[in-house]
Design a protein around this motif. Structure first.
Motif, PDB file in Angstrom:
ATOM      1  N   GLY A   1       0.819  -1.264  -0.014  1.00  0.00           N
ATOM      2  CA  GLY A   1       0.082   0.137  -0.116  1.00  0.00           C
ATOM      3  C   GLY A   1       0.927   1.246  -0.075  1.00  0.00           C
ATOM      4  N   TRP A   2       1.870   1.153   0.661  1.00  0.00           N
ATOM      5  CA  TRP A   2       2.826   2.170   0.827  1.00  0.00           C
ATOM      6  C   TRP A   2       3.398   2.536  -0.361  1.00  0.00           C
ATOM      7  CZ3 TRP A   2       5.416   0.670   5.979  1.00  0.00           C
ATOM      8  CH2 TRP A   2       4.752   1.194   7.135  1.00  0.00           C
ATOM      9  N   TYR A   3       3.913   1.371  -1.222  1.00  0.00           N
ATOM     10  CA  TYR A   3       4.694   1.523  -2.434  1.00  0.00           C
ATOM     11  C   TYR A   3       3.831   2.076  -3.364  1.00  0.00           C
ATOM     12  CZ  TYR A   3       6.267  -0.460  -6.939  1.00  0.00           C
ATOM     13  OH  TYR A   3       6.777  -0.789  -8.212  1.00  0.00           O
TER      14      TYR A   3
ATOM     15  N   ALA B   1      13.352   5.662   4.044  1.00  0.00           N
ATOM     16  CA  ALA B   1      12.424   4.305   4.224  1.00  0.00           C
ATOM     17  C   ALA B   1      11.782   4.084   2.957  1.00  0.00           C
ATOM     18  CB  ALA B   1      11.766   4.270   5.350  1.00  0.00           C
ATOM     19  N   ALA B   2      11.498   5.282   2.210  1.00  0.00           N
ATOM     20  CA  ALA B   2      10.899   5.135   0.902  1.00  0.00           C
ATOM     21  C   ALA B   2      11.534   4.569  -0.148  1.00  0.00           C
ATOM     22  CB  ALA B   2      10.442   6.734   0.530  1.00  0.00           C
TER      23      ALA B   2
ATOM     24  N   SER C   1      12.098  -0.466  -3.499  1.00  0.00           N
ATOM     25  CA  SER C   1      13.046  -1.081  -3.950  1.00  0.00           C
ATOM     26  C   SER C   1      12.524  -2.358  -4.924  1.00  0.00           C
ATOM     27  CB  SER C   1      13.977  -1.709  -2.791  1.00  0.00           C
ATOM     28  OG  SER C   1      13.376  -2.536  -2.018  1.00  0.00           O
ATOM     29  N   PRO C   2      11.536  -2.957  -4.494  1.00  0.00           N
ATOM     30  CA  PRO C   2      10.884  -4.119  -5.312  1.00  0.00           C
ATOM     31  C   PRO C   2      10.571  -3.526  -6.606  1.00  0.00           C
ATOM     32  CG  PRO C   2       9.961  -4.261  -3.318  1.00  0.00           C
ATOM     33  CD  PRO C   2      10.840  -2.998  -3.071  1.00  0.00           C
ATOM     34  N   GLY C   3      10.349  -2.599  -6.892  1.00  0.00           N
ATOM     35  CA  GLY C   3      10.397  -1.932  -8.213  1.00  0.00           C
ATOM     36  C   GLY C   3      11.420  -2.380  -9.280  1.00  0.00           C
TER      37      GLY C   3
ATOM     38  N   THR D   1       7.127 -10.981  -3.568  1.00  0.00           N
ATOM     39  CA  THR D   1       8.295 -11.945  -3.870  1.00  0.00           C
ATOM     40  C   THR D   1       9.857 -11.046  -4.214  1.00  0.00           C
ATOM     41  OG1 THR D   1       6.830 -13.192  -4.828  1.00  0.00           O
ATOM     42  CG2 THR D   1       9.018 -13.557  -5.797  1.00  0.00           C
ATOM     43  N   ALA D   2       9.543 -10.019  -4.930  1.00  0.00           N
ATOM     44  CA  ALA D   2      10.555  -9.055  -5.142  1.00  0.00           C
ATOM     45  C   ALA D   2      11.264  -8.416  -3.847  1.00  0.00           C
ATOM     46  CB  ALA D   2      10.317  -8.090  -6.051  1.00  0.00           C
ATOM     47  N   PHE D   3      10.415  -8.121  -3.012  1.00  0.00           N
ATOM     48  CA  PHE D   3      11.048  -7.741  -1.777  1.00  0.00           C
ATOM     49  C   PHE D   3      11.775  -8.936  -1.061  1.00  0.00           C
ATOM     50  CE2 PHE D   3      10.574  -6.996   2.882  1.00  0.00           C
ATOM     51  CZ  PHE D   3      11.022  -5.629   3.030  1.00  0.00           C
TER      52      PHE D   3
END
Length: 409
Positions: A47-49, A70-71, A76-78, A87-89
């Motif tokens: 949600g934050w993403y 922290a953003a 970062s999963p992007g 999964t990326a995280f």
């Protein structure tokens, strides 16, 4: 083909096996006892993403209680767009875990026992899948890199400590133990410039960079903290309060909670004063002093915090491993106490968290054991830091001893 240094083959094999298990737990093929710990990533972080991608911080979400950098962890999963967000995280946390292992392996010195590698290899999986389902391991990787680089490059230590502090505040404590004089000026000066530049950049680029300060200020006493033990026992004596989800964590609400939270803040302030007194009176720095002081400082602030979330233990595991890289460290026993506390932590969350929330005998017993071990580790670490650095062990060459105190010219 290059061989692994002697004594590292078994830790590497265990690392592979345990991290495979952690990935299987967070990805779903295996189920870990207790509540699902992955919703922080799949729901909250995701949600934050989505909000952060629009160019603003989550201004209306009180659970956003983190500094502006922290953003970067949440976004970062992007970097792996072909994978689902969660999964990326997990893959990125796994890679940070591997990076810490490789840094510790490369930093080993003559006379170093294998405990540095083993502390990281064993300590991380002791926390269960929670350690991969939070971004704290990423921050720990930055802190480990800062301390390992700081022996020769105080400016690198300062820059990484500042970046880490803008990820999750606590890495600023890495600067406490930098030797007074030129190294300290370089580390603190670089940290100040880095923090100012990054904060200004976030403030200009994204609205709400400092919104976390208000949300963090209003936090209460979380059920796993040291102060919470008062209310766990008080519930059996007629205390009229309750346990609620508040500001993103499970906290006590009711009479005297504000008082206990204020006392926790006072204890943190006292810990800061103690560290300043130690720094002013210290006359000798050894090769391990910077890391030993950082470990002690983070221990003190963890113990006195209004919140001792399970993932906080990975900070201590990482710093303990860095301490043990140096044969001269005095933090061997506190490191063992932290590992013991880590093993108890996975039982209180997630395995038997329902007992903790209910304040029953099992829940209180687990918290007494975990928090008692952390308090013992903080007391022992503080006493050993106060006494000053240990003499270099026999068999460590003068060149290796000097290496720990070298600074960049």
């Amino acid at each position: 083909m290059a061989r692994a240094p002697r004594g590292t083959a078994l830790p590497l094999a265990v690392w592979v096996l345990t991290r495979t298990a952690l990935l299987l737990f967070v990805l779903g093929p295996l189920t870990f006892p207790g509540p699902d710990v992955t919703t922080d990533v799949s729901v909250i972080y995701r949600g934050w993403y989505e909000v952060l991608r629009t160019g603003t911080f989550p201004l209306d979400d009180v659970t956003w209680q983190y500094p502006p950098a922290a953003a970067l962890a949440i976004l970062s999963p992007g970097l792996l767009p072909w994978l689902p967000y969660d999964t990326a995280f997990y893959v990125l946390v796994f890679l940070c875990d591997l990076l810490v292992l490789l840094m510790l392996r490369a930093a080993r010195r003559p006379g170093t026992a294998p405990w540095a590698l083993w502390t990281w290899v064993a300590g991380v999986p002791l926390l269960g899948p929670t350690v991969y389902a939070r971004y704290d391991l990423m921050v720990t990787a930055v802190a480990v890199a800062a301390l390992l680089a700081g022996a020769r490059r105080p400016r690198v230590l300062g820059a990484l400590a500042a970046f880490g502090a803008l990820l999750k505040v606590w890495p600023v404590l890495l600067l406490v133990g930098v030797e007074r004089g030129r190294a300290s000026r370089r580390a603190w000066g670089t940290a100040a410039v880095t923090a100012a530049a990054l904060t200004a950049g976030f403030a200009l680029a994204m609205p709400g960079a400092t919104a976390f300060l208000g949300f963090q200020r209003d936090r209460g006493t979380e059920v796993e903290s040291l102060g919470a033990l008062v209310f766990h026992v008080a519930r059996h004596l007629g205390w009229r309060g309750e346990v609620l989800l508040n500001y993103g964590s499970v906290e006590f609400m009711g009479p005297y909670v504000g008082l206990v939270s204020t006392l926790a803040l006072a204890l943190s302030a006292a810990a800061l004063v103690w560290l300043l007194v130690w720094r002013l009176r210290a006359r000798e720095w050894g090769p391990a002093t910077t890391a030993d002081a950082a470990f002690t400082a983070v221990l003190l602030f963890t113990v006195t915090s209004r919140v001792i979330s399970p993932q906080y233990l990975v900070w201590l595991v990482g710093l303990a491993a860095v301490c043990l890289v140096r044969p001269e460290t005095r933090m061997g026993r506190p490191a063992l106490l932290v590992l013991a506390a880590t093993a108890v932590t996975v039982l209180e969350f997630p395995v038997w968290f329902g007992h903790v929330v209910a304040s029953d005998a099992l829940g209180i017993g687990l918290l007494v054991a975990r928090n008692g071990l952390l308090v013992a580790a903080a007391v022992v670490a503080g006493r050993r830091l106060w006494r000053g650095p240990a003499a270099a062990p026999a068999g460590v060459s003068p060149a290796a001893r000097a290496d720990g105190r070298a600074t960049a010219r």
